[in-house]
Design a protein around this motif. Sequence first.
Motif, short mmCIF file in Angstrom:
data_model
loop_
_atom_site.label_atom_id
_atom_site.label_comp_id
_atom_site.label_asym_id
_atom_site.label_seq_id
_atom_site.Cartn_x
_atom_site.Cartn_y
_atom_site.Cartn_z
N PHE A 1 -4.99 -17.73 11.77
CA PHE A 1 -4.33 -17.58 10.65
C PHE A 1 -5.04 -16.86 9.35
O PHE A 1 -4.34 -16.08 8.66
N ASP A 2 -6.39 -17.39 9.46
CA ASP A 2 -7.21 -16.67 8.45
C ASP A 2 -7.03 -14.94 8.86
O ASP A 2 -6.80 -14.29 7.75
N GLY A 3 -7.05 -14.57 10.00
CA GLY A 3 -7.16 -13.01 10.34
C GLY A 3 -5.80 -12.55 10.06
O GLY A 3 -5.71 -11.44 9.12
N THR A 4 -4.71 -13.26 10.03
CA THR A 4 -3.19 -13.00 9.67
C THR A 4 -3.34 -12.77 8.33
O THR A 4 -2.58 -11.99 7.47
N GLY A 5 -3.77 -13.69 7.60
CA GLY A 5 -3.81 -14.08 6.15
C GLY A 5 -4.49 -12.64 5.58
O GLY A 5 -4.46 -12.13 4.39
N LEU A 6 -5.63 -12.20 6.12
CA LEU A 6 -6.29 -11.11 5.76
C LEU A 6 -5.63 -9.92 5.37
O LEU A 6 -5.88 -9.22 4.53
N VAL A 7 -4.49 -9.77 6.37
CA VAL A 7 -3.63 -8.66 6.36
C VAL A 7 -2.89 -8.53 4.63
O VAL A 7 -2.51 -7.70 3.96
N PHE A 8 -2.89 -9.80 3.86
CA PHE A 8 -2.03 -10.05 2.87
C PHE A 8 -2.88 -10.35 1.49
O PHE A 8 -2.39 -10.28 0.58
N VAL A 9 -4.34 -10.18 1.75
CA VAL A 9 -5.06 -10.26 0.56
C VAL A 9 -4.88 -9.36 -0.47
O VAL A 9 -4.62 -8.26 -0.20
N LEU B 1 -12.61 -9.28 -3.40
CA LEU B 1 -13.20 -10.85 -3.35
C LEU B 1 -12.62 -11.58 -2.42
O LEU B 1 -13.08 -12.31 -1.62
N GLU B 2 -11.28 -11.65 -2.24
CA GLU B 2 -10.39 -12.49 -1.59
C GLU B 2 -10.65 -12.05 -0.06
O GLU B 2 -10.73 -12.90 0.69
N THR B 3 -10.83 -10.84 0.11
CA THR B 3 -11.00 -10.03 1.48
C THR B 3 -12.52 -10.76 1.96
O THR B 3 -12.44 -11.07 3.07
N VAL B 4 -13.36 -10.63 1.16
CA VAL B 4 -14.83 -10.95 1.54
C VAL B 4 -14.99 -12.47 1.97
O VAL B 4 -15.32 -12.68 2.98
N HIS B 5 -14.13 -13.39 1.35
CA HIS B 5 -14.10 -14.71 1.24
C HIS B 5 -13.48 -14.90 2.70
O HIS B 5 -13.64 -15.77 3.40
N GLN B 6 -12.27 -14.44 2.72
CA GLN B 6 -11.72 -14.47 3.96
C GLN B 6 -12.36 -14.21 5.21
O GLN B 6 -12.39 -14.93 6.39
N VAL B 7 -13.08 -12.99 5.32
CA VAL B 7 -13.85 -12.62 6.39
C VAL B 7 -14.95 -13.46 6.54
O VAL B 7 -15.15 -14.02 7.75
N LEU B 8 -15.64 -13.89 5.47
CA LEU B 8 -16.95 -14.81 5.82
C LEU B 8 -16.16 -16.32 6.31
O LEU B 8 -16.84 -17.13 7.04
N SER B 9 -15.07 -16.69 5.90
CA SER B 9 -14.50 -18.05 6.49
C SER B 9 -14.40 -17.65 7.93
O SER B 9 -14.44 -18.82 8.64
N MET B 10 -13.84 -16.82 8.29
CA MET B 10 -13.61 -16.48 9.74
C MET B 10 -14.95 -16.44 10.72
O MET B 10 -15.13 -17.16 11.63
N PHE B 11 -16.02 -15.90 9.95
CA PHE B 11 -17.33 -15.74 10.76
C PHE B 11 -17.90 -17.28 10.67
O PHE B 11 -18.42 -17.65 11.76
N GLN B 12 -17.88 -18.17 9.62
CA GLN B 12 -18.30 -19.27 9.65
C GLN B 12 -17.49 -20.20 10.70
O GLN B 12 -18.16 -21.01 11.24
N LYS B 13 -16.21 -20.03 10.88
CA LYS B 13 -15.54 -20.99 11.84
C LYS B 13 -16.10 -20.49 13.26
O LYS B 13 -16.07 -21.40 14.07
N TYR B 14 -15.98 -19.20 13.50
CA TYR B 14 -16.63 -18.77 14.63
C TYR B 14 -18.09 -19.15 15.05
O TYR B 14 -18.27 -19.72 16.13
N THR B 15 -18.91 -19.40 14.04
CA THR B 15 -20.17 -19.84 14.22
C THR B 15 -20.02 -21.36 14.51
O THR B 15 -20.88 -21.73 15.34
N ASP B 16 -19.30 -21.93 13.85
CA ASP B 16 -18.96 -23.46 14.22
C ASP B 16 -18.81 -23.66 15.66
O ASP B 16 -18.94 -24.65 16.18
N ILE B 17 -17.81 -22.77 16.00
CA ILE B 17 -17.58 -22.68 17.34
C ILE B 17 -18.64 -22.53 18.62
O ILE B 17 -18.69 -23.16 19.49
N VAL B 18 -19.39 -21.50 18.22
CA VAL B 18 -20.34 -21.04 19.07
C VAL B 18 -21.35 -21.82 19.13
O VAL B 18 -22.13 -22.27 20.04
#
Length: 170
Positions: free
Chosen positions: A125-133, A137-154
Amino acid sequence: MAYKNILDTKKCNGCYSRDFCFLRKISLQDYPESTQNFIVHIPSSLFSFDKTEYRWHTNYQAILEQIIAYYNDQRNIIQENLKPVLSFETQRDSDRQFIRDKFKQLLDVAAKATEKSAPEVSIVFDGTGLVFVSDYLETVHQVLSMFQKYTDIVNPNEDDCGYFSANPNN
Protein backbone atom coordinates in the motif's frame (compact mmCIF):
# COMPACT_ATOMS: atom_id res chain seq x y z
CA MET A 1 -32.26 2.34 2.10
CA ALA A 2 -31.93 -0.99 0.34
CA TYR A 3 -31.58 -1.25 -3.44
CA LYS A 4 -31.92 -4.17 -5.79
CA ASN A 5 -28.66 -6.15 -5.88
CA ILE A 6 -27.61 -6.32 -9.54
CA LEU A 7 -25.56 -9.44 -8.80
CA ASP A 8 -28.43 -11.79 -8.28
CA THR A 9 -27.73 -15.45 -7.56
CA LYS A 10 -28.68 -16.51 -11.10
CA LYS A 11 -25.74 -14.62 -12.58
CA CYS A 12 -23.35 -15.83 -9.87
CA ASN A 13 -24.31 -19.49 -10.29
CA GLY A 14 -22.86 -19.56 -13.80
CA CYS A 15 -19.61 -17.77 -12.91
CA TYR A 16 -16.37 -19.72 -12.54
CA SER A 17 -15.19 -17.27 -9.83
CA ARG A 18 -18.23 -17.65 -7.59
CA ASP A 19 -16.39 -19.62 -4.88
CA PHE A 20 -13.73 -16.96 -4.31
CA CYS A 21 -15.37 -13.76 -5.63
CA PHE A 22 -14.98 -10.86 -3.23
CA LEU A 23 -18.05 -9.14 -4.70
CA ARG A 24 -20.32 -11.74 -3.12
CA LYS A 25 -19.11 -10.53 0.31
CA ILE A 26 -20.09 -6.91 -0.35
CA SER A 27 -23.60 -5.78 0.56
CA LEU A 28 -24.26 -4.30 -2.85
CA GLN A 29 -27.93 -3.69 -2.07
CA ASP A 30 -26.77 -0.84 0.20
CA TYR A 31 -25.66 1.16 -2.87
CA PRO A 32 -27.53 2.67 -5.83
CA GLU A 33 -27.49 0.77 -9.12
CA SER A 34 -25.00 3.19 -10.74
CA THR A 35 -22.48 2.50 -7.95
CA GLN A 36 -23.13 -1.24 -8.18
CA ASN A 37 -22.53 -1.19 -11.95
CA PHE A 38 -19.24 0.62 -11.45
CA ILE A 39 -18.11 -1.82 -8.74
CA VAL A 40 -19.20 -4.91 -10.65
CA HIS A 41 -17.66 -3.95 -13.99
CA ILE A 42 -14.27 -2.76 -12.75
CA PRO A 43 -13.20 -6.16 -11.33
CA SER A 44 -13.70 -7.94 -14.62
CA SER A 45 -11.17 -5.66 -16.31
CA LEU A 46 -8.77 -4.66 -13.52
CA PHE A 47 -8.71 -7.52 -11.02
CA SER A 48 -7.29 -10.97 -11.56
CA PHE A 49 -7.30 -14.00 -9.30
CA ASP A 50 -4.12 -16.04 -8.88
CA LYS A 51 -5.23 -19.61 -8.18
CA THR A 52 -1.76 -20.64 -7.01
CA GLU A 53 -1.56 -17.93 -4.32
CA TYR A 54 -5.36 -17.87 -3.89
CA ARG A 55 -5.23 -14.06 -3.95
CA TRP A 56 -6.68 -11.21 -5.95
CA HIS A 57 -4.32 -8.81 -7.74
CA THR A 58 -4.92 -5.39 -9.25
CA ASN A 59 -3.24 -2.27 -10.58
CA TYR A 60 -4.19 0.68 -8.36
CA GLN A 61 -3.16 3.25 -10.96
CA ALA A 62 -5.65 1.67 -13.37
CA ILE A 63 -8.37 1.78 -10.71
CA LEU A 64 -7.71 5.47 -10.10
CA GLU A 65 -7.86 6.11 -13.85
CA GLN A 66 -11.21 4.29 -14.02
CA ILE A 67 -12.58 6.37 -11.13
CA ILE A 68 -11.49 9.58 -12.85
CA ALA A 69 -12.89 8.36 -16.19
CA TYR A 70 -16.18 7.66 -14.43
CA TYR A 71 -16.09 11.18 -12.97
CA ASN A 72 -15.33 12.62 -16.43
CA ASP A 73 -18.49 10.97 -17.78
CA GLN A 74 -20.59 12.78 -15.16
CA ARG A 75 -21.62 16.40 -15.47
CA ASN A 76 -21.62 16.93 -11.70
CA ILE A 77 -19.07 18.46 -9.40
CA ILE A 78 -17.97 17.11 -6.04
CA GLN A 79 -19.87 19.12 -3.45
CA GLU A 80 -17.25 18.48 -0.75
CA ASN A 81 -14.68 20.16 -3.03
CA LEU A 82 -16.90 22.98 -4.31
CA LYS A 83 -15.09 26.29 -4.83
CA PRO A 84 -17.65 28.78 -6.18
CA VAL A 85 -15.01 31.18 -7.54
CA LEU A 86 -13.74 28.60 -10.06
CA SER A 87 -15.01 28.20 -13.58
CA PHE A 88 -16.76 24.91 -14.36
CA GLU A 89 -13.69 23.39 -16.09
CA THR A 90 -11.29 24.59 -13.39
CA GLN A 91 -13.64 23.14 -10.78
CA ARG A 92 -13.62 19.81 -12.64
CA ASP A 93 -9.79 19.85 -12.69
CA SER A 94 -9.84 20.58 -8.96
CA ASP A 95 -12.28 17.67 -8.48
CA ARG A 96 -9.95 15.29 -10.35
CA GLN A 97 -7.09 16.31 -8.06
CA PHE A 98 -9.43 15.89 -5.09
CA ILE A 99 -10.16 12.32 -6.22
CA ARG A 100 -6.42 11.59 -6.54
CA ASP A 101 -5.77 13.02 -3.06
CA LYS A 102 -8.61 11.02 -1.48
CA PHE A 103 -7.40 7.85 -3.21
CA LYS A 104 -3.90 8.48 -1.82
CA GLN A 105 -5.37 9.04 1.65
CA LEU A 106 -7.24 5.73 1.43
CA LEU A 107 -4.01 3.95 0.48
CA ASP A 108 -2.27 5.57 3.46
CA VAL A 109 -5.09 4.42 5.77
CA ALA A 110 -4.86 0.89 4.37
CA ALA A 111 -1.07 0.90 4.89
CA LYS A 112 -1.47 2.05 8.49
CA ALA A 113 -4.28 -0.43 9.19
CA THR A 114 -2.21 -3.39 7.97
CA GLU A 115 1.10 -2.20 9.45
CA LYS A 116 1.13 -4.62 12.42
CA SER A 117 -1.06 -7.46 11.17
CA ALA A 118 0.33 -7.73 7.63
CA PRO A 119 3.47 -5.59 7.19
CA GLU A 120 4.13 -6.97 3.70
CA VAL A 121 0.71 -5.79 2.57
CA SER A 122 1.32 -2.45 4.26
CA ILE A 123 4.52 -2.04 2.22
CA VAL A 124 2.52 -2.71 -0.95
CA PHE A 125 0.00 0.00 0.00
CA ASP A 126 2.87 2.40 0.79
CA GLY A 127 4.53 1.58 -2.53
CA THR A 128 1.32 2.16 -4.40
CA GLY A 129 0.81 5.42 -2.54
CA LEU A 130 4.32 6.44 -3.58
CA VAL A 131 3.03 6.80 -7.15
CA PHE A 132 0.62 9.51 -5.97
CA VAL A 133 2.89 11.62 -3.73
CA SER A 134 2.92 15.32 -4.47
CA ASP A 135 6.28 16.53 -3.17
CA TYR A 136 9.83 15.50 -2.36
CA LEU A 137 9.39 15.40 1.43
CA GLU A 138 6.37 13.15 1.16
CA THR A 139 8.31 10.88 -1.23
CA VAL A 140 11.21 10.55 1.21
CA HIS A 141 8.81 9.86 4.10
CA GLN A 142 7.01 7.18 2.08
CA VAL A 143 10.26 5.42 1.14
CA LEU A 144 11.60 5.55 4.71
CA SER A 145 8.32 4.16 5.99
CA MET A 146 8.62 1.23 3.57
CA PHE A 147 12.24 0.60 4.66
CA GLN A 148 11.24 0.70 8.32
CA LYS A 149 8.50 -1.86 7.78
CA TYR A 150 10.89 -4.06 5.83
CA THR A 151 13.46 -3.82 8.63
CA ASP A 152 10.78 -4.77 11.17
CA ILE A 153 9.94 -7.84 9.07
CA VAL A 154 13.56 -8.93 8.56
CA ASN A 155 14.81 -8.10 12.08
CA PRO A 156 11.76 -8.19 14.34
CA ASN A 157 13.77 -8.46 17.59
CA GLU A 158 16.57 -6.00 16.90
CA ASP A 159 16.59 -2.39 18.04
CA ASP A 160 15.99 0.23 15.40
CA CYS A 161 18.95 2.13 14.05
CA GLY A 162 18.41 5.80 14.87
CA TYR A 163 19.56 6.82 11.39
CA PHE A 164 17.26 4.41 9.60
CA SER A 165 13.99 5.22 11.31
CA ALA A 166 11.01 6.48 9.34
CA ASN A 167 9.86 8.15 12.56
CA PRO A 168 12.60 10.37 14.03
CA ASN A 169 10.74 10.52 17.37
CA ASN A 170 11.39 6.83 18.10
